[in-house]
Scaffold this motif. Structure first.
Motif, PDB file in Angstrom:
ATOM      1  N   GLY A 153       0.780  -1.250   0.000  1.00  9.17           N
ATOM      2  CA  GLY A 153       0.000   0.000   0.000  1.00  9.17           C
ATOM      3  C   GLY A 153       0.799   1.279   0.000  1.00  9.17           C
ATOM      4  O   GLY A 153       0.255   2.329   0.298  1.00  9.17           O
ATOM      5  N   VAL A 154       2.100   1.218  -0.339  1.00  5.63           N
ATOM      6  CA  VAL A 154       2.923   2.432  -0.349  1.00  5.63           C
ATOM      7  C   VAL A 154       3.397   2.702  -1.770  1.00  5.63           C
ATOM      8  O   VAL A 154       3.946   1.817  -2.427  1.00  5.63           O
ATOM      9  CB  VAL A 154       4.155   2.267   0.571  1.00  5.63           C
ATOM     10  N   PHE A 155       3.157   3.929  -2.248  1.00  8.90           N
ATOM     11  CA  PHE A 155       3.538   4.277  -3.621  1.00  8.90           C
ATOM     12  C   PHE A 155       4.414   5.511  -3.608  1.00  8.90           C
ATOM     13  O   PHE A 155       4.089   6.486  -2.930  1.00  8.90           O
ATOM     14  CB  PHE A 155       2.285   4.555  -4.460  1.00  8.90           C
ATOM     15  N   ILE A 156       5.500   5.450  -4.346  1.00 10.53           N
ATOM     16  CA  ILE A 156       6.364   6.627  -4.469  1.00 10.53           C
ATOM     17  C   ILE A 156       6.138   7.170  -5.870  1.00 10.53           C
ATOM     18  O   ILE A 156       6.505   6.536  -6.865  1.00 10.53           O
ATOM     19  CB  ILE A 156       7.828   6.248  -4.188  1.00 10.53           C
ATOM     20  N   ALA A 157       5.438   8.305  -5.931  1.00 13.94           N
ATOM     21  CA  ALA A 157       5.051   8.845  -7.236  1.00 13.94           C
ATOM     22  C   ALA A 157       6.070   9.890  -7.673  1.00 13.94           C
ATOM     23  O   ALA A 157       6.310  10.865  -6.963  1.00 13.94           O
ATOM     24  CB  ALA A 157       3.654   9.450  -7.151  1.00 13.94           C
ATOM     25  N   PRO A 158       6.670   9.706  -8.872  1.00 14.58           N
ATOM     26  CA  PRO A 158       7.719  10.626  -9.311  1.00 14.58           C
ATOM     27  C   PRO A 158       7.209  12.008  -9.722  1.00 14.58           C
ATOM     28  O   PRO A 158       7.952  12.974  -9.693  1.00 14.58           O
ATOM     29  CB  PRO A 158       8.335   9.904 -10.521  1.00 14.58           C
ATOM     30  N   ASP A 159       5.922  12.083 -10.135  1.00 16.35           N
ATOM     31  CA  ASP A 159       5.402  13.385 -10.580  1.00 16.35           C
ATOM     32  C   ASP A 159       3.892  13.449 -10.348  1.00 16.35           C
ATOM     33  O   ASP A 159       3.274  12.495  -9.884  1.00 16.35           O
ATOM     34  CB  ASP A 159       5.725  13.603 -12.069  1.00 16.35           C
ATOM     35  N   LEU A 160       3.320  14.618 -10.731  1.00 17.67           N
ATOM     36  CA  LEU A 160       1.897  14.856 -10.470  1.00 17.67           C
ATOM     37  C   LEU A 160       0.991  13.848 -11.169  1.00 17.67           C
ATOM     38  O   LEU A 160       0.024  13.350 -10.586  1.00 17.67           O
ATOM     39  CB  LEU A 160       1.545  16.298 -10.894  1.00 17.67           C
ATOM     40  N   VAL A 161       1.309  13.514 -12.417  1.00 13.23           N
ATOM     41  CA  VAL A 161       0.456  12.595 -13.190  1.00 13.23           C
ATOM     42  C   VAL A 161       0.392  11.234 -12.488  1.00 13.23           C
ATOM     43  O   VAL A 161      -0.686  10.662 -12.272  1.00 13.23           O
ATOM     44  CB  VAL A 161       0.990  12.436 -14.641  1.00 13.23           C
ATOM     45  N   ALA A 162       1.569  10.721 -12.091  1.00 10.51           N
ATOM     46  CA  ALA A 162       1.615   9.409 -11.430  1.00 10.51           C
ATOM     47  C   ALA A 162       0.898   9.471 -10.082  1.00 10.51           C
ATOM     48  O   ALA A 162       0.152   8.550  -9.716  1.00 10.51           O
ATOM     49  CB  ALA A 162       3.077   8.989 -11.233  1.00 10.51           C
ATOM     50  N   ALA A 163       1.080  10.572  -9.365  1.00  8.13           N
ATOM     51  CA  ALA A 163       0.458  10.705  -8.053  1.00  8.13           C
ATOM     52  C   ALA A 163      -1.066  10.738  -8.182  1.00  8.13           C
ATOM     53  O   ALA A 163      -1.787  10.091  -7.410  1.00  8.13           O
ATOM     54  CB  ALA A 163       0.962  11.971  -7.362  1.00  8.13           C
ATOM     55  N   ALA A 164      -1.569  11.471  -9.197  1.00  7.19           N
ATOM     56  CA  ALA A 164      -3.014  11.582  -9.403  1.00  7.19           C
ATOM     57  C   ALA A 164      -3.600  10.210  -9.721  1.00  7.19           C
ATOM     58  O   ALA A 164      -4.686   9.844  -9.256  1.00  7.19           O
ATOM     59  CB  ALA A 164      -3.303  12.573 -10.529  1.00  7.19           C
ATOM     60  N   GLU A 165      -2.847   9.430 -10.490  1.00  3.64           N
ATOM     61  CA  GLU A 165      -3.297   8.084 -10.851  1.00  3.64           C
ATOM     62  C   GLU A 165      -3.425   7.199  -9.598  1.00  3.64           C
ATOM     63  O   GLU A 165      -4.414   6.480  -9.436  1.00  3.64           O
ATOM     64  CB  GLU A 165      -2.278   7.493 -11.805  1.00  3.64           C
ATOM     65  N   VAL A 166      -2.427   7.294  -8.735  1.00  2.00           N
ATOM     66  CA  VAL A 166      -2.446   6.460  -7.519  1.00  2.00           C
ATOM     67  C   VAL A 166      -3.617   6.851  -6.610  1.00  2.00           C
ATOM     68  O   VAL A 166      -4.377   5.986  -6.161  1.00  2.00           O
ATOM     69  CB  VAL A 166      -1.106   6.578  -6.737  1.00  2.00           C
ATOM     70  N   VAL A 167      -3.807   8.147  -6.352  1.00  2.00           N
ATOM     71  CA  VAL A 167      -4.916   8.509  -5.443  1.00  2.00           C
ATOM     72  C   VAL A 167      -6.260   8.146  -6.063  1.00  2.00           C
ATOM     73  O   VAL A 167      -7.203   7.776  -5.343  1.00  2.00           O
ATOM     74  CB  VAL A 167      -4.894   9.990  -4.965  1.00  2.00           C
ATOM     75  N   THR A 168      -6.355   8.207  -7.381  1.00  2.00           N
ATOM     76  CA  THR A 168      -7.615   7.828  -8.039  1.00  2.00           C
ATOM     77  C   THR A 168      -7.878   6.335  -7.833  1.00  2.00           C
ATOM     78  O   THR A 168      -8.993   5.933  -7.481  1.00  2.00           O
ATOM     79  CB  THR A 168      -7.574   8.178  -9.551  1.00  2.00           C
ATOM     80  N   ASP A 169      -6.850   5.528  -8.025  1.00  2.00           N
ATOM     81  CA  ASP A 169      -6.981   4.075  -7.790  1.00  2.00           C
ATOM     82  C   ASP A 169      -7.445   3.804  -6.358  1.00  2.00           C
ATOM     83  O   ASP A 169      -8.287   2.945  -6.112  1.00  2.00           O
ATOM     84  CB  ASP A 169      -5.604   3.407  -7.929  1.00  2.00           C
ATOM     85  N   LEU A 170      -6.866   4.538  -5.423  1.00  2.00           N
ATOM     86  CA  LEU A 170      -7.141   4.247  -4.008  1.00  2.00           C
ATOM     87  C   LEU A 170      -8.480   4.812  -3.549  1.00  2.00           C
ATOM     88  O   LEU A 170      -9.246   4.132  -2.857  1.00  2.00           O
ATOM     89  CB  LEU A 170      -6.014   4.792  -3.120  1.00  2.00           C
ATOM     90  N   LEU A 171      -8.799   6.056  -3.940  1.00  2.00           N
ATOM     91  CA  LEU A 171     -10.006   6.681  -3.385  1.00  2.00           C
ATOM     92  C   LEU A 171     -11.243   6.556  -4.268  1.00  2.00           C
ATOM     93  O   LEU A 171     -12.370   6.617  -3.766  1.00  2.00           O
ATOM     94  CB  LEU A 171      -9.735   8.156  -3.061  1.00  2.00           C
ATOM     95  N   ALA A 172     -11.049   6.337  -5.579  1.00  2.00           N
ATOM     96  CA  ALA A 172     -12.224   6.149  -6.443  1.00  2.00           C
ATOM     97  C   ALA A 172     -12.477   4.659  -6.662  1.00  2.00           C
ATOM     98  O   ALA A 172     -13.602   4.183  -6.553  1.00  2.00           O
ATOM     99  CB  ALA A 172     -12.027   6.865  -7.770  1.00  2.00           C
ATOM    100  N   GLU A 173     -11.397   3.905  -6.930  1.00  2.00           N
ATOM    101  CA  GLU A 173     -11.556   2.461  -7.182  1.00  2.00           C
ATOM    102  C   GLU A 173     -11.482   1.646  -5.881  1.00  2.00           C
ATOM    103  O   GLU A 173     -11.751   0.458  -5.868  1.00  2.00           O
ATOM    104  CB  GLU A 173     -10.452   1.954  -8.129  1.00  2.00           C
TER     105      GLU A 173
END
Ligand code: AMP
Ligand code: GLY
Length: 418
Positions: A153-173
């Motif tokens: 459950g830990v993600f290191i996002a290199p930039d905004l696009v990757a970070a947005a994708e991760v939070v979407t997976d976690l909070l929407a999906e």
């Protein structure tokens, strides 16, 4: 003494083997695995979350006490369940196990105790998390699912696009059943693990260890459950170790106690030595895996006695650890792990029996004379030696004798200590 260990991995194998050092102890492991049986551990086929059957077994077999390995039964309240039936059990209760079960609970405790950790914000709404990410200026950034995600459950996002994708997976999906995320500052430095035995406000430190989390040599590729470990840690000085005990463990254990949380069991601190000093990455409510495999063989006192004294809240005068040398362990994992592990034969069990080094087994099952894999991490082979090079030579020599068809292992465990 008759002792029941809950769990099925290499960590539980290491706990059982440490308890068996006292030849008067009879040790059972539920559910355990087929590999453990090679070291004479009695496995009982009861799943780790089947509290009813687990307690029944303890009751009918006059188990003196139970030791819990993994986090899930702790967070689900196995300790409370056993205690309601007057059964002795070593581990934190459900409330105390939140130090691992809830990142926000632990972050709040650390803030109350003034313990340094990454700056963070928590979010339950996707829109709020996305808006926050837009104003973040420093990348990479760390995103964590709140709750248990089996180390994934830990993600290191290199930039905004990757970070947005991760939070979407976690909070929407709602990946990993996530309802809440923590977004935190990325910390850089040497990571190390410090485990302590806790008896309410008293605690007893173990030697430091280091876990190699990435799948590939050179710390590349995705995170795993741990590819190997070393104890003690050459790069961390005695002063830093003392500072971690005084400025992290002591205030945390005191804060738990002062807030009315009675913690009994193992507390694990995942720490990082940054340019600004020691910071906490995480706390866990149990023995670390694979750190335990290389820490416990260095324990010279009787583990079963330590646990018994803690369960009676008796002060322990001294715990003896081996001084000098080091323990180094390397995990053989399934090819394809951690993304898509492929299972198959691991070879004849005699090859394993002939191994001159200590082996701790994880996702291994036996059919007639053959061992087979059925999960990601399979077995850890470790050596004790005076130098990292000597320990590596011993371990890799034994690993090379194993059937290589379905296994993979890192070739550089211990590199940080050279
Ligand atoms: P955790 O499950 O919190 O232990 O995180 C797993 C791994 O992710 C850690 O051992 C670190 O390697 C990495 N990690 C977690 N939090 C951070 C952070 N704030 N900065 C850098 N790396 C982190
Ligand atoms: N080695 C990391 C953990 O046990 O969570």
């Amino acid at each position: 003494m008759k002792i029941l260990v809950v769990g099925s991995g290499a960590r539980e194998d290491a706990i059982c083997q440490a308890l068996q050092k006292n030849s008067q102890n009879v040790v059972f492991c539920a559910p355990g695995n087929d590999g453990m049986k090679l070291s004479g551990i009695k496995t009982i086929s009861i799943e780790e979350n089947d509290f009813e059957r687990m307690a029944n077994f303890a009751q009918t077999n006059s188990i003196d006490y139970t030791v819990v390995g993994p986090e899930e039964p702790l967070v689900n309240g196995i300790v409370d369940f056993f205690k309601r039936q007057n059964l002795k059990i070593f581990g934190p209760n459900q409330q105390a196990a939140q130090v691992e079960g809830s990142k926000t609970f632990t972050k709040r405790l650390m803030a109350d105790a003034g313990i340094p950790t990454a700056q963070y914000q928590e979010f339950t709404k996707l829109e709020d998390a996305l808006n926050y990410l837009k104003i973040v200026s420093d990348f990479p950034i760390v995103i964590k699912a709140d709750g248990l995600a089996a180390g994934k459950g830990v993600f290191i996002a290199p930039d905004l696009v990757a970070a947005a994708e991760v939070v979407t997976d976690l909070l929407a999906e709602h990946k990993f059943n996530t309802r809440r995320v923590v977004i935190e500052e990325y910390l850089e430095g040497e990571e190390f693990s410090l485990m302590v035995f806790v008896d309410h406000k008293r605690f007893y430190p173990m030697p430091l260890a280091q876990d190699y989390k990435k799948i590939l040599d050179g710390d590349l590729g995705p995170n795993t459950g741990g590819m190997g470990a070393v104890c003690p840690v050459a790069n961390i000085s005695k002063n830093i170790e003392q500072e971690a005990i005084e400025n992290v463990l002591k205030p945390f254990v005191t804060e738990l106690y002062d807030q009315g949380i009675k913690y009994t069991g193992i507390l694990y601190a995942g720490l990082i030595l940054t340019k600004k000093g020691i910071k906490v990455i995480e706390f866990n409510a149990r023995f670390g895996d694979p750190e335990t495999e290389v820490v416990l063989p260095r324990l010279q006192s009787d583990l079963s006695e330590i646990i018994e004294q803690i369960l009676c809240h008796k002060k322990i005068k001294k715990i003896d650890w081996q001084i000098g040398g080091l323990n180094l362990g390397v995990f053989a994992v399934s090819k394809g792990y951690p993304i898509k592990p492929v299972f198959g034969s691991l070879g004849d069990r005699d090859t394993f029996k002939k191994c001159s080094l200590m082996i701790n087994y994880a996702s291994v099952r036996r059919e007639q004379q053959q061992l087979y894999s059925h999960g990601g991490r399979l077995y850890l082979i470790q050596a004790q030696a005076e130098t990292v090079e000597d320990a590596q030579t011993k371990v890799y020599q034994e690993l090379e004798k194993m059937d290589q068809t379905n296994i993979f292992y890192r070739r550089d465990i211990g590199k940080n200590s050279i």
